[in-house]
Design a protein around this motif. Sequence first.
Motif, PDB file in Angstrom:
ATOM      1  N   GLU A   1     -51.810  26.188  -1.025  1.00  0.00           N
ATOM      2  CA  GLU A   1     -52.615  27.126  -1.435  1.00  0.00           C
ATOM      3  C   GLU A   1     -51.951  27.701  -2.875  1.00  0.00           C
ATOM      4  O   GLU A   1     -51.826  29.012  -2.854  1.00  0.00           O
ATOM      5  CB  GLU A   1     -53.055  28.029  -0.642  1.00  0.00           C
ATOM      6  CG  GLU A   1     -53.942  27.720   0.499  1.00  0.00           C
ATOM      7  CD  GLU A   1     -54.277  28.674   1.309  1.00  0.00           C
ATOM      8  OE1 GLU A   1     -55.341  29.302   1.216  1.00  0.00           O
ATOM      9  OE2 GLU A   1     -53.636  29.029   2.641  1.00  0.00           O
ATOM     10  N   PRO A   2     -51.899  27.176  -3.736  1.00  0.00           N
ATOM     11  CA  PRO A   2     -51.032  27.443  -5.150  1.00  0.00           C
ATOM     12  C   PRO A   2     -51.731  28.605  -5.877  1.00  0.00           C
ATOM     13  O   PRO A   2     -51.147  29.421  -6.593  1.00  0.00           O
ATOM     14  CB  PRO A   2     -50.928  26.455  -6.024  1.00  0.00           C
ATOM     15  CG  PRO A   2     -52.129  25.485  -5.532  1.00  0.00           C
ATOM     16  CD  PRO A   2     -52.130  25.619  -3.925  1.00  0.00           C
ATOM     17  N   PHE A   3     -53.040  28.871  -5.606  1.00  0.00           N
ATOM     18  CA  PHE A   3     -53.685  29.995  -6.336  1.00  0.00           C
ATOM     19  C   PHE A   3     -54.186  30.995  -5.261  1.00  0.00           C
ATOM     20  O   PHE A   3     -54.992  31.824  -5.683  1.00  0.00           O
ATOM     21  CB  PHE A   3     -54.792  29.508  -6.814  1.00  0.00           C
ATOM     22  CG  PHE A   3     -54.379  28.140  -8.071  1.00  0.00           C
ATOM     23  CD1 PHE A   3     -54.280  28.639  -9.312  1.00  0.00           C
ATOM     24  CD2 PHE A   3     -54.792  27.010  -7.646  1.00  0.00           C
ATOM     25  CE1 PHE A   3     -53.898  27.702 -10.367  1.00  0.00           C
ATOM     26  CE2 PHE A   3     -54.734  25.937  -8.582  1.00  0.00           C
ATOM     27  CZ  PHE A   3     -54.079  26.399  -9.831  1.00  0.00           C
ATOM     28  N   ARG A   4     -53.696  31.114  -4.208  1.00  0.00           N
ATOM     29  CA  ARG A   4     -53.988  32.185  -3.471  1.00  0.00           C
ATOM     30  C   ARG A   4     -53.666  33.498  -3.776  1.00  0.00           C
ATOM     31  O   ARG A   4     -52.603  33.735  -4.222  1.00  0.00           O
ATOM     32  CB  ARG A   4     -53.341  31.990  -1.872  1.00  0.00           C
ATOM     33  CG  ARG A   4     -53.807  32.964  -0.848  1.00  0.00           C
ATOM     34  CD  ARG A   4     -53.154  32.569   0.459  1.00  0.00           C
ATOM     35  NE  ARG A   4     -51.638  32.552   0.587  1.00  0.00           N
ATOM     36  CZ  ARG A   4     -51.202  32.497   1.830  1.00  0.00           C
ATOM     37  NH1 ARG A   4     -51.644  32.169   2.963  1.00  0.00           N
ATOM     38  NH2 ARG A   4     -49.649  32.439   1.759  1.00  0.00           N
ATOM     39  N   GLY A   5     -54.345  34.484  -3.721  1.00  0.00           N
ATOM     40  CA  GLY A   5     -54.069  35.768  -4.079  1.00  0.00           C
ATOM     41  C   GLY A   5     -54.284  36.026  -5.688  1.00  0.00           C
ATOM     42  O   GLY A   5     -54.056  37.182  -6.257  1.00  0.00           O
ATOM     43  N   SER A   6     -54.645  35.088  -6.440  1.00  0.00           N
ATOM     44  CA  SER A   6     -55.091  34.999  -7.742  1.00  0.00           C
ATOM     45  C   SER A   6     -56.463  35.107  -8.175  1.00  0.00           C
ATOM     46  O   SER A   6     -57.059  34.340  -7.754  1.00  0.00           O
ATOM     47  CB  SER A   6     -54.082  33.996  -8.574  1.00  0.00           C
ATOM     48  OG  SER A   6     -54.644  33.630  -9.902  1.00  0.00           O
TER      49      SER A   6
ATOM     50  N   ARG B   1     -41.169  21.638 -11.165  1.00  0.00           N
ATOM     51  CA  ARG B   1     -42.457  20.557 -10.636  1.00  0.00           C
ATOM     52  C   ARG B   1     -43.593  21.222 -10.690  1.00  0.00           C
ATOM     53  O   ARG B   1     -43.826  22.349  -9.811  1.00  0.00           O
ATOM     54  CB  ARG B   1     -41.812  20.072  -9.395  1.00  0.00           C
ATOM     55  CG  ARG B   1     -42.738  18.986  -8.666  1.00  0.00           C
ATOM     56  CD  ARG B   1     -42.498  18.381  -7.634  1.00  0.00           C
ATOM     57  NE  ARG B   1     -41.715  19.225  -6.608  1.00  0.00           N
ATOM     58  CZ  ARG B   1     -42.560  19.806  -5.576  1.00  0.00           C
ATOM     59  NH1 ARG B   1     -43.750  19.386  -5.456  1.00  0.00           N
ATOM     60  NH2 ARG B   1     -42.108  20.459  -4.774  1.00  0.00           N
ATOM     61  N   LEU B   2     -44.658  20.575 -11.055  1.00  0.00           N
ATOM     62  CA  LEU B   2     -45.909  21.135 -10.877  1.00  0.00           C
ATOM     63  C   LEU B   2     -46.273  21.061  -9.474  1.00  0.00           C
ATOM     64  O   LEU B   2     -46.221  20.132  -8.607  1.00  0.00           O
ATOM     65  CB  LEU B   2     -47.023  20.476 -11.836  1.00  0.00           C
ATOM     66  CG  LEU B   2     -46.944  20.659 -13.302  1.00  0.00           C
ATOM     67  CD1 LEU B   2     -47.575  19.679 -14.147  1.00  0.00           C
ATOM     68  CD2 LEU B   2     -47.663  21.952 -13.529  1.00  0.00           C
ATOM     69  N   VAL B   3     -47.279  22.040  -8.822  1.00  0.00           N
ATOM     70  CA  VAL B   3     -47.569  22.102  -7.789  1.00  0.00           C
ATOM     71  C   VAL B   3     -49.107  21.385  -7.635  1.00  0.00           C
ATOM     72  O   VAL B   3     -50.162  22.102  -8.207  1.00  0.00           O
ATOM     73  CB  VAL B   3     -47.648  23.353  -6.765  1.00  0.00           C
ATOM     74  CG1 VAL B   3     -48.200  23.391  -5.494  1.00  0.00           C
ATOM     75  CG2 VAL B   3     -46.244  23.753  -6.914  1.00  0.00           C
ATOM     76  N   GLY B   4     -49.395  20.353  -6.864  1.00  0.00           N
ATOM     77  CA  GLY B   4     -50.786  19.728  -7.015  1.00  0.00           C
ATOM     78  C   GLY B   4     -51.157  19.189  -8.281  1.00  0.00           C
ATOM     79  O   GLY B   4     -50.433  18.905  -8.970  1.00  0.00           O
TER      80      GLY B   4
END
Length: 352
Positions: free
Chosen positions: A115-120, A218-221
């Motif tokens: 969940e790389p955008f969690r809390g954003s 490294r980019l996530v997803g």
Amino acid sequence: MGRGTESDGSSRSDEEWERFLRESVAGAADAPKEPSARARDVARRVRTDPRGGSEGWRGYTPARPKRRTGRYLIGLLASLALLVVAFVPGRVVDLFAGEDHHAPAEAGRRPTVDEPFRGSPAADWASGAEGISMPPAGAVGWMNAAQVEQALARSRDFVVTSGLDRGVLRGERPEQAIALINPHQKDVQDLLKTAFQTPTEKNDPLLLFSRFQPSSTRLVGDVVKTKGGLTYREGERGALQVTADVTFVYPVTRADADGDDEVVRTIVRRELVLSWDDPDKVTTEPGTFSIVSYKYDMTNGGCGAPTGYLAPPFGKERGADESGEQVDPYDRSAPVARGGSAEDECGRAIRS
């Protein structure tokens, strides 16, 4: 009626009631819920005339009633606390949890690989090119509506290629984006010739393109969140002037990350002003534009000497990297502030 008899049938003496009342004031557990009329009369005499009561009262020193009053207040506060626990237990847990409760809440908002955008705020933004809006086209200057529509589409292509193309994000040279720039615009062409080989504060590819060093980041997803769009008006000499103002949110981790590793969101907001010039008035090539200006604001992208790559800080590096003025990288209400030079102080994100 005898001294030791109450009108309600009680057989307690005055001395017993006085002692009972004093123990009740001290917090005795067997205090009656509603004293009888006789008891209230005795209590009133005890309060107003200590000498008229029992010898037990006269045996107390002045300090004793104060101590008993204190115990009564403590007992009352304890009772109120029990009532609070009974009726609002969640609040009490919050109060006693303190930082322990706050820490799990913060952890629950941190980004993860899954969940790389969690809390954003970007969690609710569109993904990729879908977040870059275009206005309806109309005739402007030397262009008719159809030409304006085509120019807007190509301007958007440049924004997408320079900020979203996976190869460019991995550090590749942005050939497709460069092909859209007027080859006769000398200052920009000079920048492009040197920026990728020997980046400097004035000639840095980050001024126009988003790039990460694949050996370290490294980019996530597969998703980059975006918000913004294009606007246009008539510029100098009847040109179509297009302004692109877009915020990109890149979730990244260390290149050698394995499993549940730290995820950082690098946030870049770019403002580009492009001029589609009339070829009868300006030397240009069909299908290309000149760059009027470029600006970008960046957080979590590195603050050191220019390397030509965004350099997100991880771990202890983040504290050292976040030393500048507090900024909200998601706030798009103000204009882009920086010219993109490494000399500008890095902002410290209040939300990332």
